[in-house]
Design an enzyme around this catalytic site. Structure first.
Site, PDB file in Angstrom:
ATOM      1  N   PRO A 189       0.815  -1.217   0.000  1.00 21.35           N
ATOM      2  CA  PRO A 189       0.000   0.000   0.000  1.00 21.35           C
ATOM      3  C   PRO A 189       0.846   1.264   0.000  1.00 21.35           C
ATOM      4  O   PRO A 189       1.963   1.285   0.522  1.00 21.35           O
ATOM      5  CB  PRO A 189      -0.767  -0.107   1.310  1.00 21.35           C
ATOM      6  CG  PRO A 189       0.120  -0.901   2.197  1.00 21.35           C
ATOM      7  CD  PRO A 189       1.003  -1.737   1.347  1.00 21.35           C
ATOM      8  N   LYS A 238       3.193   6.140   5.364  1.00 20.67           N
ATOM      9  CA  LYS A 238       2.812   4.731   5.380  1.00 20.67           C
ATOM     10  C   LYS A 238       2.817   4.156   6.791  1.00 20.67           C
ATOM     11  O   LYS A 238       2.667   2.942   6.965  1.00 20.67           O
ATOM     12  CB  LYS A 238       3.764   3.940   4.465  1.00 20.67           C
ATOM     13  CG  LYS A 238       3.729   4.435   3.015  1.00 20.67           C
ATOM     14  CD  LYS A 238       4.868   3.885   2.175  1.00 20.67           C
ATOM     15  CE  LYS A 238       4.930   4.590   0.826  1.00 20.67           C
ATOM     16  NZ  LYS A 238       6.150   4.259   0.065  1.00 20.67           N
ATOM     17  N   ARG A 263      13.699  -0.728  -7.610  1.00 15.81           N
ATOM     18  CA  ARG A 263      12.279  -0.505  -7.907  1.00 15.81           C
ATOM     19  C   ARG A 263      12.127  -0.180  -9.386  1.00 15.81           C
ATOM     20  O   ARG A 263      13.033   0.384 -10.012  1.00 15.81           O
ATOM     21  CB  ARG A 263      11.722   0.655  -7.068  1.00 15.81           C
ATOM     22  CG  ARG A 263      11.962   0.531  -5.575  1.00 15.81           C
ATOM     23  CD  ARG A 263      11.471  -0.760  -4.973  1.00 15.81           C
ATOM     24  NE  ARG A 263      10.040  -0.959  -5.141  1.00 15.81           N
ATOM     25  CZ  ARG A 263       9.099  -0.418  -4.355  1.00 15.81           C
ATOM     26  NH1 ARG A 263       9.449   0.343  -3.345  1.00 15.81           N
ATOM     27  NH2 ARG A 263       7.829  -0.671  -4.581  1.00 15.81           N
TER      28      ARG A 263
END
Length: 304
Positions: A2, A52, A293
């Site tokens: 998320p 987060k 990433r």
DNA sequence: ATACTATGTTAAT
DNA sequence: TTAACCTAGTATT
């Protein structure tokens, strides 16, 4: 998996269904026995998110801090009182769920037998919440939790729970932290000390919407561009909180006609669209590995 | 059945 | 720069 918008949704969910409730806290998996024992039977005062990070404040100054990491997720269930207060709903969204893994909704306050490795189980009079797969789950003092917040950059979603003045100072702080360094802006947007809550999807999509080249050094971003980038993050992520999904494309680009939300394959400009034509100019979307990433962008549109 | 991938971060190398 | 964390959805065999 998320990004910040999911954590803010979870904070709202915990506020709605558990704040003011006395909770039974356990660790069916066993890995969190010690922390669960510290919280068991306490009143949950409030829930909040910064980027987060999720913070559940219990009476007595104990804070349960959770970071979902790559695979973490909360699952909820309960009786009609619980469901009526809940804002999650099926189908499953990233990091949050109200339906058990077997696809069978479970009415009633009684939680099901733990499925898999449930790190933490919270149970109130009307419902329950299970946490699995989180990378961080610890009980901290208020000072320790504050120290975590202090390390983070401003959160574009802070305005959700705080004042407009906080949002304005967040914008200035973001510009300061972004333009201070010569690091590529694509990395800076993923740095939680520069801005908290942006992940790989919002990184790619916000850069596209701003038409910014990923390699542009933070120090070379014009102040006005940086401010606009912040404003767009506030807008896009706020929409993510409402939708429970990351949707960044303009509705005019959705092929299915008037719909509240687009099909998943039309939700993004560049994320996970490598090799496919840019929705604006048709150039194949590029893909590169950056610090482990995946970075997606359009070499033609993103030239500034 | 098995492999691969993922909206993340930290610690070891 | 790489491995580890260790879930779950999706793709491949």
């Amino acid at each position: 998996m998320p990004e910040g918008h999911s954590i803010h949704r979870l904070a709202r969910q915990f506020s709605d269904v558990f704040a003011g409730e006395r909770l039974a806290v356990s660790s069916p998996q066993g890995r969190f026995h010690e922390g669960a024992a510290l919280l068991d039977g306490r009143l949950l005062l409030r829930a909040s998110a910064h980027g987060k990070q999720l913070f559940l404040d219990f009476e007595g100054g104990a804070v349960l801090r959770v970071h979902l990491g790559l695979y973490g997720a909360w699952e909820f269930g309960g009786d009609e009182t619980f469901t009526g207060a809940s804002s999650i709903g099926a189908p499953r969204r990233v990091g949050e769920s109200e339906v058990a893994a077997d696809g069978v909704a479970r009415p009633g306050a009684a939680p099901p037998p733990p499925r898999g490795a449930v790190r933490v189980r919270l149970v109130s009079a009307h419902g329950w919440a299970d946490l699995r797969g989180a990378s961080t789950c610890t009980v901290e003092t208020e000072a320790e939790a504050q120290a975590v917040r202090d390390r983070l950059g401003p959160d574009p979603l802070a305005g959700h729970a705080a004042s407009a003045a906080d949002s304005a100072s967040g914008a200035e702080e973001f510009v300061r932290r972004l333009t201070r360094r010569r690091t590529p802006i694509s990395r800076l947007l993923m740095d939680q000390e520069v801005v908290a809550g942006i992940g790989n999807v919002y990184r790619a999509e916000l850069l596209f919407r701003a038409r910014l080249a990923p390699a542009l050094p933070g120090s070379a971003v014009p102040g006005e561009k940086a401010l606009a980038l912040w404003a767009d993050a506030v807008d896009a992520m706020g929409q993510g909180v409402r939708d429970g999904r990351i949707i960044t494309t303009h509705p005019a680009l959705w092929p299915e006609g008037p719909a509240r939300l687009p099909q998943p394959d039309h939700a993004h400009y560049v994320y996970r669209r490598q090799g496919q034509p840019c929705r604006i100019c048709g150039t194949p979307v590029s893909l590169a590995d950056e610090a482990g990433r995946k970075l997606y962008w359009c070499t033609a549109c993103q030239r500034i």
